[in-house]
Design a protein around this motif. Sequence first.
Motif, PDB file in Angstrom:
ATOM      1  N   GLN A   9       0.812  -1.106   0.081  1.00  0.00           N
ATOM      2  CA  GLN A   9       0.056  -0.037  -0.133  1.00  0.00           C
ATOM      3  C   GLN A   9       0.894   1.224  -0.046  1.00  0.00           C
ATOM      4  N   GLN A  10       2.035   1.318   0.790  1.00  0.00           N
ATOM      5  CA  GLN A  10       3.101   2.343   0.809  1.00  0.00           C
ATOM      6  C   GLN A  10       3.586   2.582  -0.549  1.00  0.00           C
ATOM      7  N   TRP A  11       4.112   1.315  -1.042  1.00  0.00           N
ATOM      8  CA  TRP A  11       4.579   1.479  -2.242  1.00  0.00           C
ATOM      9  C   TRP A  11       3.843   2.042  -3.389  1.00  0.00           C
ATOM     10  N   ASP A  12       2.623   1.635  -3.393  1.00  0.00           N
ATOM     11  CA  ASP A  12       1.705   2.035  -4.247  1.00  0.00           C
ATOM     12  C   ASP A  12       1.161   3.549  -4.368  1.00  0.00           C
ATOM     13  N   GLY A  13       1.239   4.025  -2.814  1.00  0.00           N
ATOM     14  CA  GLY A  13       1.004   5.492  -2.560  1.00  0.00           C
ATOM     15  C   GLY A  13       2.216   6.207  -3.091  1.00  0.00           C
ATOM     16  N   LEU A  14       3.499   5.652  -2.875  1.00  0.00           N
ATOM     17  CA  LEU A  14       4.731   6.299  -3.329  1.00  0.00           C
ATOM     18  C   LEU A  14       4.345   6.429  -4.835  1.00  0.00           C
ATOM     19  N   LEU A  15       4.220   5.838  -5.696  1.00  0.00           N
ATOM     20  CA  LEU A  15       4.098   5.704  -7.101  1.00  0.00           C
ATOM     21  C   LEU A  15       2.834   6.502  -7.538  1.00  0.00           C
ATOM     22  N   GLY A  16       2.072   6.547  -6.586  1.00  0.00           N
ATOM     23  CA  GLY A  16       0.787   7.562  -7.191  1.00  0.00           C
ATOM     24  C   GLY A  16       1.145   8.865  -6.680  1.00  0.00           C
ATOM     25  N   GLU A  17       1.982   9.000  -5.679  1.00  0.00           N
ATOM     26  CA  GLU A  17       2.373  10.377  -5.406  1.00  0.00           C
ATOM     27  C   GLU A  17       3.327  10.926  -6.654  1.00  0.00           C
ATOM     28  N   LEU A  18       4.156  10.219  -7.011  1.00  0.00           N
ATOM     29  CA  LEU A  18       5.372  10.290  -8.111  1.00  0.00           C
ATOM     30  C   LEU A  18       4.474  10.858  -9.297  1.00  0.00           C
ATOM     31  N   ASP A  19       3.441   9.767  -9.777  1.00  0.00           N
ATOM     32  CA  ASP A  19       2.711   9.735 -10.815  1.00  0.00           C
ATOM     33  C   ASP A  19       2.109  11.438 -10.954  1.00  0.00           C
ATOM     34  N   MET A  20       1.413  11.686  -9.733  1.00  0.00           N
ATOM     35  CA  MET A  20       0.560  12.952  -9.637  1.00  0.00           C
ATOM     36  C   MET A  20       1.454  14.031  -9.991  1.00  0.00           C
ATOM     37  N   ALA A  21       2.680  14.086  -9.197  1.00  0.00           N
ATOM     38  CA  ALA A  21       3.781  15.212  -9.343  1.00  0.00           C
ATOM     39  C   ALA A  21       4.216  15.145 -10.868  1.00  0.00           C
ATOM     40  N   ARG A  25       3.625  18.121 -13.430  1.00  0.00           N
ATOM     41  CA  ARG A  25       4.773  18.835 -13.576  1.00  0.00           C
ATOM     42  C   ARG A  25       5.287  19.788 -12.316  1.00  0.00           C
ATOM     43  N   HIS A  26       5.391  18.986 -11.077  1.00  0.00           N
ATOM     44  CA  HIS A  26       5.910  19.771 -10.174  1.00  0.00           C
ATOM     45  C   HIS A  26       6.785  18.647  -9.108  1.00  0.00           C
ATOM     46  N   LEU A  27       7.549  19.316  -8.276  1.00  0.00           N
ATOM     47  CA  LEU A  27       8.471  18.571  -7.662  1.00  0.00           C
ATOM     48  C   LEU A  27       7.901  18.187  -6.376  1.00  0.00           C
ATOM     49  N   LEU A  28       8.274  17.313  -5.389  1.00  0.00           N
ATOM     50  CA  LEU A  28       8.010  16.984  -4.233  1.00  0.00           C
ATOM     51  C   LEU A  28       9.012  16.939  -3.230  1.00  0.00           C
ATOM     52  N   THR A  29       8.798  17.440  -1.884  1.00  0.00           N
ATOM     53  CA  THR A  29       9.924  17.505  -0.851  1.00  0.00           C
ATOM     54  C   THR A  29       9.953  16.112  -0.235  1.00  0.00           C
ATOM     55  N   TYR A  30      11.315  15.641   0.165  1.00  0.00           N
ATOM     56  CA  TYR A  30      10.904  14.495   1.234  1.00  0.00           C
ATOM     57  C   TYR A  30      10.027  14.657   2.123  1.00  0.00           C
ATOM     58  N   LEU A  34       7.038  12.005   2.892  1.00  0.00           N
ATOM     59  CA  LEU A  34       7.174  11.394   4.371  1.00  0.00           C
ATOM     60  C   LEU A  34       5.881  11.583   5.184  1.00  0.00           C
ATOM     61  N   GLU A  35       5.224  12.869   5.087  1.00  0.00           N
ATOM     62  CA  GLU A  35       3.969  13.012   5.864  1.00  0.00           C
ATOM     63  C   GLU A  35       2.821  12.368   4.983  1.00  0.00           C
ATOM     64  N   ARG A  36       2.953  12.385   3.858  1.00  0.00           N
ATOM     65  CA  ARG A  36       1.732  11.732   3.077  1.00  0.00           C
ATOM     66  C   ARG A  36       1.771  10.171   3.054  1.00  0.00           C
ATOM     67  N   LEU A  37       2.862   9.518   3.112  1.00  0.00           N
ATOM     68  CA  LEU A  37       2.885   8.083   3.113  1.00  0.00           C
ATOM     69  C   LEU A  37       2.991   7.358   4.439  1.00  0.00           C
ATOM     70  N   GLN A  38       3.283   8.143   5.554  1.00  0.00           N
ATOM     71  CA  GLN A  38       3.176   7.673   6.921  1.00  0.00           C
ATOM     72  C   GLN A  38       3.993   6.376   7.009  1.00  0.00           C
ATOM     73  N   LEU A  39       5.382   6.627   6.709  1.00  0.00           N
ATOM     74  CA  LEU A  39       6.163   5.246   6.446  1.00  0.00           C
ATOM     75  C   LEU A  39       6.661   4.947   7.876  1.00  0.00           C
ATOM     76  N   PRO A  40       7.123   3.693   8.100  1.00  0.00           N
ATOM     77  CA  PRO A  40       7.391   3.408   9.287  1.00  0.00           C
ATOM     78  C   PRO A  40       8.824   3.775   9.842  1.00  0.00           C
ATOM     79  N   THR A  41       8.829   4.013  10.915  1.00  0.00           N
ATOM     80  CA  THR A  41      10.421   4.539  11.312  1.00  0.00           C
ATOM     81  C   THR A  41      11.689   3.496  11.005  1.00  0.00           C
ATOM     82  N   PRO A  42      12.744   3.928  10.806  1.00  0.00           N
ATOM     83  CA  PRO A  42      13.329   4.937  10.262  1.00  0.00           C
ATOM     84  C   PRO A  42      12.628   5.650   8.853  1.00  0.00           C
TER      85      PRO A  42
END
Length: 122
Positions: A9-21, A25-30, A34-42
């Motif tokens: 789900q997080q991998w798909d979320g990452l791909l989705g965020e990058l695809d939308m960006a 035609r815009h860039l995303l900050t790390y 991190l805030e959108r994907l709610q990844l486990p620490t670290p």
Amino acid sequence: MSGVRISRQQWDGLLGELDMARRQRHLLTYRALLERLQLPTPAMQTLTAALEHLAAIDARAEQPLRSSLVISQGASRLPRTGFFECAERLGRFTGPVDGMEAASWHASEVARVFEHPYSEEA
């Protein structure tokens, strides 16, 4: 994905965020990712590993690196040096990882990502 603890789900979320960006035609900050994907620490290491895994997938498919869309919040508006080191390992970039060469390679890679028609299932 060696050492990447990330759910499908997080991998798909990452791909989705990058695809939308990419489509917008815009860039995303790390930080935004991190805030959108709610990844486990670290979380930062998890995100970095996932982006490097994606870069390897893109390089194998001979397409522009989607991970180039993720940048630091700092004034440079560039990815972290680890991105350039990863791109170098993949044979995509050579030169100093901090400087004009890296900045101009990054700008052209981003432009290529914006133009590239990625397949939906990648």
